[in-house]
Enzyme design. Structure first.
Site, PDB file in Angstrom:
ATOM      1  N   LYS A 162      -4.058  10.048  -5.521  1.00 36.53           N
ATOM      2  CA  LYS A 162      -5.100   9.952  -7.129  1.00 36.53           C
ATOM      3  C   LYS A 162      -5.837  11.233  -7.194  1.00 36.53           C
ATOM      4  CE  LYS A 162      -6.507   5.472  -3.901  1.00 36.53           C
ATOM      5  NZ  LYS A 162      -5.212   4.715  -5.348  1.00 36.53           N
ATOM      6  N   GLU A 252      -3.920  -0.260  -6.681  1.00 32.66           N
ATOM      7  CA  GLU A 252      -3.003  -0.341  -5.633  1.00 32.66           C
ATOM      8  C   GLU A 252      -3.173  -1.563  -5.103  1.00 32.66           C
ATOM      9  OE1 GLU A 252      -0.033  -1.506  -3.934  1.00 32.66           O
ATOM     10  OE2 GLU A 252      -0.181   1.232  -1.878  1.00 32.66           O
ATOM     11  N   CYS A 286       2.419  -0.802   2.511  1.00 29.82           N
ATOM     12  CA  CYS A 286       2.345  -2.244   0.921  1.00 29.82           C
ATOM     13  C   CYS A 286       3.278  -2.734   0.774  1.00 29.82           C
ATOM     14  CB  CYS A 286       1.009  -2.010   0.488  1.00 29.82           C
ATOM     15  SG  CYS A 286       1.521   0.063  -0.340  1.00 29.82           S
ATOM     16  N   GLU A 464       0.175   4.846  -9.994  1.00 26.21           N
ATOM     17  CA  GLU A 464      -0.144   5.495  -9.775  1.00 26.21           C
ATOM     18  C   GLU A 464       1.810   6.401  -9.587  1.00 26.21           C
ATOM     19  OE1 GLU A 464      -3.597   6.109  -6.668  1.00 26.21           O
ATOM     20  OE2 GLU A 464      -1.889   4.871  -5.960  1.00 26.21           O
TER      21      GLU A 464
END
Length: 490
Positions: A162, A252, A286, A464
């Protein structure tokens, strides 16, 4: 390891006490020991951090592209020099095996920072001719102060994913790590300062998401929020961000990704991929491919190959270099995963292996769950519909290509998908029909800096990594220049 000193906030280049007076504890999930008490940021602390970030961002944005690039590259060097030290802290806070954190978490985060440090000088505008006497040029300008809200599964990697594009584009970032795993983000803030980042350009505010996170999403001084976490929390973040000041967002979120094994696949390869897609990082990824579709005729053989590989999983001392499977990140999360396992049994799925907590001297005090494989699953089962985020694989059978594509897409999620096949034509034909943002053919899980990462449907908004993410942390200004005499109709 002895208990660490109380952890403070990191604002304007140094540690400072929270004004809220509230604290929380972070634990080692391998044994239940408290690692540290951590101060929680309140509303006044968010205000302080925003003011600091606004001051620092002006200095940062005024630097040349090469100056900013050199500072971020110095941070990359420090990260790599301290890889082992940071990996040990990450293992203590997350429970992940040191064999994983020392080779993946800091390494991949540093790679992303290096990637964006190299892209800074290439962040350019454009020139558009209108006629002989007039043209337009565009500038990509930073958004200002942005917020990052991290998840607990890859704490320092997410902080780098990030902050790297945000800082590269000339912004300042206020980062809120998960309250479950807050420690390495604070170390990253130290490293950025040591590398020469101006004070305020990267502030870290530990705290509970429902409080500190909401203060960030509500704050009018923040231009964008980048969030990683669950769908329900993501919806709240997005709603707050829009309601307060129409902030831009990157989301996300979760996944329930399909892994499709075709009848021409090498079943050893397929089993290897299924293992990595379900049990790497104890299933707390994830993008995991937790819905494993296999042809009915291949089911029995595939199950045996998976079981043989589960036997090779090595759980135990997380600092033993041979260990490749750790506990879940917390006791509440362990209990939630166990509830899903119980639901799977209740709804009729058959347990091939696992389905229980690990027991013994190495496990009794930690948040351990055995690697679990369910078979004879159906699409309507809870374990097939909902994200579990633990070491739980569900095996489903199918008869035809059209059927498996339809069923793979029958979900609100769309983060990842993968197929295993020897037929290159089928590989591309099927992948193009799967509704997912990240897809793999005959592999699983790699997300290098160059690849945009993000999902379809409820799995997220925006991306991202990759070039497009750097651009998403900028705003475009269009300027028309007229060289002829201006003509008014009045």
């Amino acid at each position: 390891m002895s208990r660490m000193a109380e952890q403070q906030l990191y604002i304007h280049g140094g540690y400072t006490s929270a004004t809220s007076g509230r604290t929380f504890e972070t634990i080692n999930p391998a044994n239940g020991n408290v690692l540290a008490t951590v101060q929680a940021a309140g509303r006044e602390d968010v205000d302080r951090a925003v003011k600091s970030a606004q001051q620092g961002q002006k200095i940062w944005a005024a630097m040349t592209a090469m100056e900013r690039s050199r500072i971020l590259r110095r941070a990359v060097d420090i990260l790599r020099e301290r890889n082992d030290e940071l990996a040990k802290l990450e293992t203590l806070d997350t429970g992940k095996a040191y064999s994983e954190t020392s080779t993946v978490d800091i390494v991949t985060g540093a790679d992303v920072l290096e990637y964006y440090a190299g892209l800074i000088p290439a962040l350019e505008g454009s020139q558009i001719p209108l006629r002989e006497t007039s043209f337009v040029y565009t500038r990509r300008e930073p958004l200002g102060v942005v917020a990052g809200i991290g998840a607990w599964n890859y704490p320092i990697q997410i902080a780098l994913w990030k902050s790297a594009p945000a800082l590269a584009a000339g912004n300042a970032m206020i980062f809120k790590p998960s309250e479950v795993t807050p420690l390495t983000a604070l170390k990253l803030a130290e490293i950025y300062s040591e590398a020469g980042l101006p004070d305020g350009v990267f502030n870290v505010l530990p705290g509970v998401g429902a409080e500190t996170g909401q203060y960030l999403t509500d704050h009018p001084g923040i231009a964008k929020v980048s969030f990683t976490g669950g769908v329900a929390s993501g919806k709240k973040v997005m709603a707050n961000s829009a309601a307060s000041s129409l902030k831009e967002v990157t989301m996300e979120l979760g996944g329930k990704s399909p892994l499709i094994v075709f009848d021409d696949a090498d079943l050893d390869l397929a089993a290897d991929i299924a293992m990595m897609a379900n049990f790497f990082s104890s299933g707390q990824v994830c993008t995991n491919g937790t819905r494993v579709f296999v042809p009915t005729k291949c089911k029995a053989a595939f199950e045996q190959k998976v079981l043989a590989r589960v036997e090779r999983i090595r759980a135990g001392d997380v600092f033993d270099p041979q260990t490749n499977f750790g506990p879940l990140v917390s006791f509440p999360h362990r209990d939630n995963v166990l509830r899903y396992i119980a639901k799977g049994k209740e709804e009729g799925a058959r347990v091939l292996c696992g389905g229980n907590v690990l027991k013994g001297d190495s496990f009794d005090n930690g948040a351990w769950v055995a690697p679990t494989v369910f078979t004879d699953c159906s699409d309507d089962m809870t374990i097939v519909r909902e994200e579990i985020f633990g070491p739980v694989m569900s095996i489903l059978t199918y008869e035809s290509e059209d059927e498996v594509i339809r069923r793979a897409n029958d979900t609100d999620y769309g983060l990842a998908a993968g197929i295993v096949t020897a037929d290159l034509n089928r590989a591309h034909r099927v992948i193009h029909q799967l509704e997912a943002g990240i897809c793999w053919i005959n592999t699983w899980g790699e997300s290098p800096a160059e690849i945009p990462v993000g999902g379809y449907k409820h799995s997220g908004i925006g991306r991202e990594n990759g070039v497009m993410t750097l651009q998403s942390y900028t705003q475009v200004k269009s300027i028309q220049v007229e060289m002829a005499k201006f003509q008014s109709i009045f």
